[in-house]
Design a protein around this motif. Structure first.
Motif, PDB file in Angstrom:
ATOM      1  N   GLU A  33       0.983  -1.150  -0.026  1.00 47.86           N
ATOM      2  CA  GLU A  33       0.128  -0.006  -0.006  1.00 47.86           C
ATOM      3  C   GLU A  33       0.866   1.307  -0.115  1.00 47.86           C
ATOM      4  O   GLU A  33       1.886   1.264   0.662  1.00 47.86           O
ATOM      5  N   TYR A  34       0.340   2.284  -0.721  1.00 44.15           N
ATOM      6  CA  TYR A  34       1.205   3.287  -1.047  1.00 44.15           C
ATOM      7  C   TYR A  34       1.452   4.045   0.494  1.00 44.15           C
ATOM      8  O   TYR A  34       2.569   4.470   0.872  1.00 44.15           O
ATOM      9  N   MET A  35       0.286   4.290   1.383  1.00 40.48           N
ATOM     10  CA  MET A  35       0.587   4.759   2.656  1.00 40.48           C
ATOM     11  C   MET A  35       1.567   4.010   3.618  1.00 40.48           C
ATOM     12  O   MET A  35       2.037   4.656   4.442  1.00 40.48           O
ATOM     13  N   LYS A  36       1.649   2.929   3.523  1.00 37.24           N
ATOM     14  CA  LYS A  36       2.869   2.029   4.199  1.00 37.24           C
ATOM     15  C   LYS A  36       4.104   2.681   3.913  1.00 37.24           C
ATOM     16  O   LYS A  36       4.823   2.655   4.721  1.00 37.24           O
ATOM     17  N   VAL A  41       8.862   6.098   5.406  1.00 33.58           N
ATOM     18  CA  VAL A  41       9.601   7.136   5.022  1.00 33.58           C
ATOM     19  C   VAL A  41       9.638   8.052   6.228  1.00 33.58           C
ATOM     20  O   VAL A  41      10.595   8.548   6.624  1.00 33.58           O
ATOM     21  N   ASP A  42       8.668   8.053   6.981  1.00 33.65           N
ATOM     22  CA  ASP A  42       8.563   8.933   8.197  1.00 33.65           C
ATOM     23  C   ASP A  42       9.400   8.406   9.207  1.00 33.65           C
ATOM     24  O   ASP A  42      10.244   9.479   9.850  1.00 33.65           O
ATOM     25  N   HIS A  54      21.785  11.322   6.414  1.00 36.01           N
ATOM     26  CA  HIS A  54      20.428  11.374   5.805  1.00 36.01           C
ATOM     27  C   HIS A  54      20.584  10.609   4.496  1.00 36.01           C
ATOM     28  O   HIS A  54      21.552  11.160   3.847  1.00 36.01           O
ATOM     29  N   PRO A  55      19.775   9.750   4.209  1.00 33.84           N
ATOM     30  CA  PRO A  55      20.056   8.942   2.921  1.00 33.84           C
ATOM     31  C   PRO A  55      19.088   9.832   1.970  1.00 33.84           C
ATOM     32  O   PRO A  55      18.256  10.781   2.197  1.00 33.84           O
ATOM     33  N   HIS A  56      19.601   9.379   0.600  1.00 36.42           N
ATOM     34  CA  HIS A  56      18.736   9.946  -0.451  1.00 36.42           C
ATOM     35  C   HIS A  56      17.389   8.887  -0.584  1.00 36.42           C
ATOM     36  O   HIS A  56      17.684   7.793  -0.399  1.00 36.42           O
ATOM     37  N   ILE A  57      16.400   9.514  -0.785  1.00 36.74           N
ATOM     38  CA  ILE A  57      15.060   8.888  -0.627  1.00 36.74           C
ATOM     39  C   ILE A  57      14.375   8.966  -1.939  1.00 36.74           C
ATOM     40  O   ILE A  57      14.009  10.279  -2.538  1.00 36.74           O
ATOM     41  N   THR A  58      13.994   7.888  -2.637  1.00 40.38           N
ATOM     42  CA  THR A  58      13.037   7.934  -3.819  1.00 40.38           C
ATOM     43  C   THR A  58      11.750   7.153  -3.472  1.00 40.38           C
ATOM     44  O   THR A  58      12.060   6.192  -3.142  1.00 40.38           O
ATOM     45  N   ILE A  59      10.780   7.861  -3.695  1.00 42.56           N
ATOM     46  CA  ILE A  59       9.350   7.405  -3.487  1.00 42.56           C
ATOM     47  C   ILE A  59       8.724   7.207  -5.049  1.00 42.56           C
ATOM     48  O   ILE A  59       8.454   8.141  -5.579  1.00 42.56           O
ATOM     49  N   ASP A  60       8.336   5.812  -5.238  1.00 41.21           N
ATOM     50  CA  ASP A  60       7.734   5.481  -6.550  1.00 41.21           C
ATOM     51  C   ASP A  60       6.735   4.749  -6.440  1.00 41.21           C
ATOM     52  O   ASP A  60       6.589   3.674  -6.246  1.00 41.21           O
ATOM     53  N   TYR A  61       5.422   5.361  -6.228  1.00 44.59           N
ATOM     54  CA  TYR A  61       4.117   4.750  -5.503  1.00 44.59           C
ATOM     55  C   TYR A  61       4.317   3.853  -4.274  1.00 44.59           C
ATOM     56  O   TYR A  61       4.742   4.300  -3.152  1.00 44.59           O
ATOM     57  N   LYS A  62       4.476   2.478  -4.546  1.00 40.97           N
ATOM     58  CA  LYS A  62       4.674   1.387  -3.646  1.00 40.97           C
ATOM     59  C   LYS A  62       6.177   0.973  -3.330  1.00 40.97           C
ATOM     60  O   LYS A  62       6.467   0.184  -2.784  1.00 40.97           O
ATOM     61  N   THR A  63       7.123   2.001  -3.818  1.00 44.16           N
ATOM     62  CA  THR A  63       8.471   1.558  -3.702  1.00 44.16           C
ATOM     63  C   THR A  63       9.192   2.566  -3.113  1.00 44.16           C
ATOM     64  O   THR A  63       9.238   3.701  -3.818  1.00 44.16           O
ATOM     65  N   ASN A  90       6.540  -1.827   9.213  1.00 48.54           N
ATOM     66  CA  ASN A  90       5.668  -0.989   8.644  1.00 48.54           C
ATOM     67  C   ASN A  90       4.989  -2.059   7.114  1.00 48.54           C
ATOM     68  O   ASN A  90       4.120  -1.454   6.415  1.00 48.54           O
ATOM     69  N   ARG A  91       5.605  -3.064   6.969  1.00 48.67           N
ATOM     70  CA  ARG A  91       5.176  -3.780   5.648  1.00 48.67           C
ATOM     71  C   ARG A  91       3.742  -4.411   6.003  1.00 48.67           C
ATOM     72  O   ARG A  91       2.833  -4.387   6.606  1.00 48.67           O
TER      73      ARG A  91
END
Length: 91
Positions: A33-36, A41-42, A54-63, A90-91
């Motif tokens: 799920e996207y919100m998970k 990420v929070d 701090h890492p580089h974070i990439t969010i691509d829908y559910k990934t 969280n998964r």
């Protein structure tokens, strides 16, 4: 502390899902799920603030992809373990 290439590969081999990409420690997390993913990420943000790294974070829908970009050292490995623990919650 800098690791030799052999030590580094041994440590990364113990971190589920993580791989070395040049000078970056990288992991892709998949969620159903996207919100998970967003909740994860929070948690990553809170962990990163505690480490002041701090890492580089990439969010691509559910990934969600995390990249730690400093020379890999003990701090990165500890932080990666905490990210994995947050993922399990969280998964």
């Amino acid at each position: 502390m800098q690791f030799t290439e052999e030590e580094l590969q041994e440590h990364i081999g113990k971190l589920e899902g993580w791989r070395l990409d040049k000078d970056k420690l990288v992991r892709k997390y998949m969620f159903n799920e996207y919100m998970k993913g967003i909740a994860f990420v929070d948690e990553v943000a809170a962990i990163s603030e505690a480490f002041d790294h701090h890492p580089h974070i990439t969010i691509d829908y559910k990934t969600v992809v995390l990249r730690l970009t400093a020379d890999v050292e003990k701090l990165d490995l500890r932080q990666a373990r905490e990210f994995n623990e947050a993922f399990e919650k969280n998964r």
